[in-house]
Design a protein around this motif. Structure first.
Motif, PDB file in Angstrom:
ATOM      1  N   GLY A  28       0.722  -1.167   0.092  1.00 33.02           N
ATOM      2  CA  GLY A  28      -0.072   0.022  -0.032  1.00 33.02           C
ATOM      3  C   GLY A  28       1.071   1.253   0.039  1.00 33.02           C
ATOM      4  N   ASN A  29       1.866   1.163   0.758  1.00 31.34           N
ATOM      5  CA  ASN A  29       2.425   2.510   1.036  1.00 31.34           C
ATOM      6  C   ASN A  29       3.818   2.777  -0.023  1.00 31.34           C
ATOM      7  OD1 ASN A  29       3.079   4.576   2.958  1.00 31.34           O
ATOM      8  ND2 ASN A  29       5.247   3.964   2.772  1.00 31.34           N
ATOM      9  N   ALA A  30       4.295   1.894  -0.778  1.00 28.98           N
ATOM     10  CA  ALA A  30       5.647   2.047  -1.508  1.00 28.98           C
ATOM     11  C   ALA A  30       5.278   2.897  -2.757  1.00 28.98           C
ATOM     12  CB  ALA A  30       6.142   0.465  -1.874  1.00 28.98           C
ATOM     13  N   PRO A  31       4.248   2.762  -3.634  1.00 26.94           N
ATOM     14  CA  PRO A  31       4.128   3.739  -4.774  1.00 26.94           C
ATOM     15  C   PRO A  31       3.665   4.936  -4.591  1.00 26.94           C
ATOM     16  CG  PRO A  31       2.070   2.315  -4.514  1.00 26.94           C
ATOM     17  CD  PRO A  31       3.006   2.006  -3.156  1.00 26.94           C
ATOM     18  N   ILE A  32       2.928   5.278  -3.187  1.00 25.49           N
ATOM     19  CA  ILE A  32       2.298   6.788  -3.074  1.00 25.49           C
ATOM     20  C   ILE A  32       3.228   7.795  -3.327  1.00 25.49           C
ATOM     21  CG2 ILE A  32       1.048   8.249  -1.593  1.00 25.49           C
ATOM     22  CD1 ILE A  32      -0.372   6.063  -0.473  1.00 25.49           C
ATOM     23  N   SER A  33       4.540   7.734  -2.545  1.00 24.08           N
ATOM     24  CA  SER A  33       5.165   9.002  -2.974  1.00 24.08           C
ATOM     25  C   SER A  33       6.138   9.045  -4.433  1.00 24.08           C
ATOM     26  CB  SER A  33       6.667   8.622  -1.936  1.00 24.08           C
ATOM     27  OG  SER A  33       6.160   8.932  -0.675  1.00 24.08           O
ATOM     28  N   ARG A  34       6.135   7.774  -4.713  1.00 29.88           N
ATOM     29  CA  ARG A  34       6.588   7.629  -6.322  1.00 29.88           C
ATOM     30  C   ARG A  34       5.613   8.258  -7.051  1.00 29.88           C
ATOM     31  NH1 ARG A  34       5.837   3.220  -8.539  1.00 29.88           N
ATOM     32  NH2 ARG A  34       7.002   3.920 -10.349  1.00 29.88           N
ATOM     33  N   LEU A  35       4.189   8.087  -7.058  1.00 25.65           N
ATOM     34  CA  LEU A  35       3.171   8.763  -7.935  1.00 25.65           C
ATOM     35  C   LEU A  35       3.216  10.054  -7.706  1.00 25.65           C
ATOM     36  CD1 LEU A  35       0.420   5.840  -7.441  1.00 25.65           C
ATOM     37  CD2 LEU A  35       2.196   6.480  -9.477  1.00 25.65           C
ATOM     38  N   ILE A  36       3.543  10.522  -6.309  1.00 24.36           N
ATOM     39  CA  ILE A  36       3.311  12.200  -5.874  1.00 24.36           C
ATOM     40  C   ILE A  36       4.461  12.793  -6.649  1.00 24.36           C
ATOM     41  CG2 ILE A  36       3.683  13.622  -4.275  1.00 24.36           C
ATOM     42  CD1 ILE A  36       2.117  12.014  -2.480  1.00 24.36           C
ATOM     43  N   ALA A  37       5.633  12.232  -6.814  1.00 19.52           N
ATOM     44  CA  ALA A  37       6.754  12.752  -7.281  1.00 19.52           C
ATOM     45  C   ALA A  37       6.606  12.804  -8.979  1.00 19.52           C
ATOM     46  CB  ALA A  37       7.908  11.798  -7.041  1.00 19.52           C
ATOM     47  N   GLN A  38       6.122  11.490  -9.832  1.00 17.96           N
ATOM     48  CA  GLN A  38       5.744  11.622 -10.746  1.00 17.96           C
ATOM     49  C   GLN A  38       4.636  12.815 -11.249  1.00 17.96           C
ATOM     50  OE1 GLN A  38       4.518   7.828 -12.536  1.00 17.96           O
ATOM     51  NE2 GLN A  38       5.942   6.921 -11.204  1.00 17.96           N
ATOM     52  N   ALA A  39       3.457  12.850 -10.614  1.00 20.93           N
ATOM     53  CA  ALA A  39       2.318  13.916 -11.101  1.00 20.93           C
ATOM     54  C   ALA A  39       3.102  15.197 -10.799  1.00 20.93           C
ATOM     55  CB  ALA A  39       1.275  13.630  -9.872  1.00 20.93           C
ATOM     56  N   PHE A  40       3.726  15.918  -9.672  1.00 16.36           N
ATOM     57  CA  PHE A  40       3.934  16.925  -9.482  1.00 16.36           C
ATOM     58  C   PHE A  40       5.312  17.393 -10.250  1.00 16.36           C
ATOM     59  CE2 PHE A  40       0.960  16.431  -6.024  1.00 16.36           C
ATOM     60  CZ  PHE A  40       0.189  17.264  -6.220  1.00 16.36           C
TER      61      PHE A  40
END
Length: 415
Positions: free
Chosen positions: A239-251
């Motif tokens: 659950g936790n691993a991809p969230i920061s990655r996705l935030i980095a990609q999006a912004f």
């Protein structure tokens, strides 16, 4: 020093110098152990790489690292060269990261990140074994928190330096900082006196007089607590691993500044982790290890709800603060729980490596799933799904908490 050797008596001044060097090692290792680390996704996203492809890269690296970790854990248990098992991977990881920066093509990215995942997998078990061998089991809980404090402090300083370095010197600033961190990590590791490391204690044997022998590897498969701990962490990291990655990609794409944007978002979570590292020893003494796990696991669903509901950059701050609470406390609690479960078996490092492998399954699989969910319904859908998964981990922990987070026979264990 072999596993049956008698440890040289510790001169207080030498011992404290080694502990100081351990703190410096953790400070610089924050930047040296992961290569590009959190910056990779933002850097590649601005070079046209798609979310699904980035998920595949992370998954391939995660699977390779996952497969290597138990072997490296066994190596750390058996080896009297724990400093070398930190120095060589740091050198290799830095080289691979510089290759990716210089030529971000398919070969350098997939090849470099795969090799980095394999070699870098030895650093975690080696650092934990070195720490346990230096301070012993009674001081291990507090020293793990200190390690995490210096690690996250190093991350914050590194992020600030990268933000300023890219502003002033562009990509050359990143290269210079990576080389400096690698050299400083190696120097700090060499400053630790190898005579102060008890290699029997480092593998989870309470005594070092030769009267005990390590348990067989079957002790790992037969440990209910270790199995449940692994499953809880596998679900949490899925659950936790991809969230920061996705935030980095999006912004990074939205704002067009991958290094500075990632420095901000990652810096918030690292500052939160510093706070958790300072609080953790007191929290463990006051409320027990199980409470630390519950707080950490409960932070992720809240994080997913906020990230999935509010797409504005302003809400990155509470989302990443909760990342520091969840991942920060889990990072401290996991080796402490493993040490308690495996105390006296002589299989601490390989047992911790096995836990890291299983949690790596969750983290690795999550990257492809997150990429697919993002392509299917946008970043918001991925945040909701991955945040909600943590509820399963929380329920499993509550059910098996006495096996996963046992108490200690001595009140001094959490010093």
């Amino acid at each position: 020093m072999t596993s049956g050797a008698v440890v040289t008596p510790r001169a207080p001044s030498v011992f404290h110098r080694s502990l100081f060097a351990l703190s410096v090692l953790n400070f610089f290792l924050a930047d040296a152990r992961d290569g590009l680390g959190p910056f990779l996704d933002g850097f590649l996203a601005t070079h046209g790489w798609e979310p699904f492809t980035l998920g595949v890269i992370a998954t391939v690296g995660g699977v390779l690292g996952m497969a290597s970790t138990p072997l490296f854990g066994a190596l750390v248990d058996a080896s009297a060269y724990k400093r070398t098992l930190i120095i060589l991977p740091v050198t290799f990881v830095t080289t691979m990261a510089l290759w990716t920066l210089a030529t971000p093509n398919g070969f350098s990215v997939f090849g470099g990140q795969s090799a980095t995942a394999i070699v870098g997998a030895v650093i975690g078990p080696a650092l934990m074994g070195l720490t346990l061998g230096l301070v012993g089991e009674e001081r291990f809980s507090r020293q793990v928190s200190r390690n995490e404090f210096w690690n996250h402090t190093g991350n914050v300083v590194s992020l600030a330096a990268i933000y300023a370095g890219t502003l002033l010197f562009g990509i050359h600033g990143v290269v210079g900082l990576m080389l400096f961190a690698a050299f400083a990590t190696i120097a700090a590791t060499l400053a630790i006196d190898p005579k102060q490391i008890d290699h029997q204690v480092a593998r989870g044997l309470a005594h070092h007089d030769g009267s005990e022998a390590p348990s067989g590897f079957s002790v790992l498969a037969g440990s209910k607590g270790l199995i449940l701990l692994s499953l809880v962490l596998m679900i949490f990291h899925f659950g936790n691993a991809p969230i920061s990655r996705l935030i980095a990609q999006a912004f990074s794409i939205q704002l067009g500044t991958p290094f500075r944007t990632t420095a901000i978002t990652t810096g918030v979570s690292q500052l939160s982790m510093i706070g958790m590292a300072l609080l953790a020893p007191w929290l463990i003494r006051r409320f027990g290890l199980a409470t630390i796990f519950i707080v950490a696991l409960a932070a992720l669903p809240i994080r997913g709800v906020i990230a999935g509901t509010f797409p504005s950059f302003a809400f990155v701050f509470p989302v990443q603060f909760l990342d520091g609470v969840g991942a920060g406390l889990i990072g401290i609690a996991t080796p402490i729980a493993a040490e308690r479960i495996l105390s006296g078996t002589g299989r601490f490092n390989v047992g911790l490596a096995a836990v890291m492998t299983v949690q790596g399954i969750g983290a690795s699989l999550s990257n492809v799933v997150a990429g697919w969910l993002t392509d299917l319904g946008g970043y918001g859908l991925a945040y909701w799904v991955h945040g909600g998964v943590a509820l399963v981990a929380l329920a499993l922990f509550v059910w098996g908490r006495h096996d996963i987070a046992p108490g200690t026979p001595s009140s001094t264990a959490d010093r």
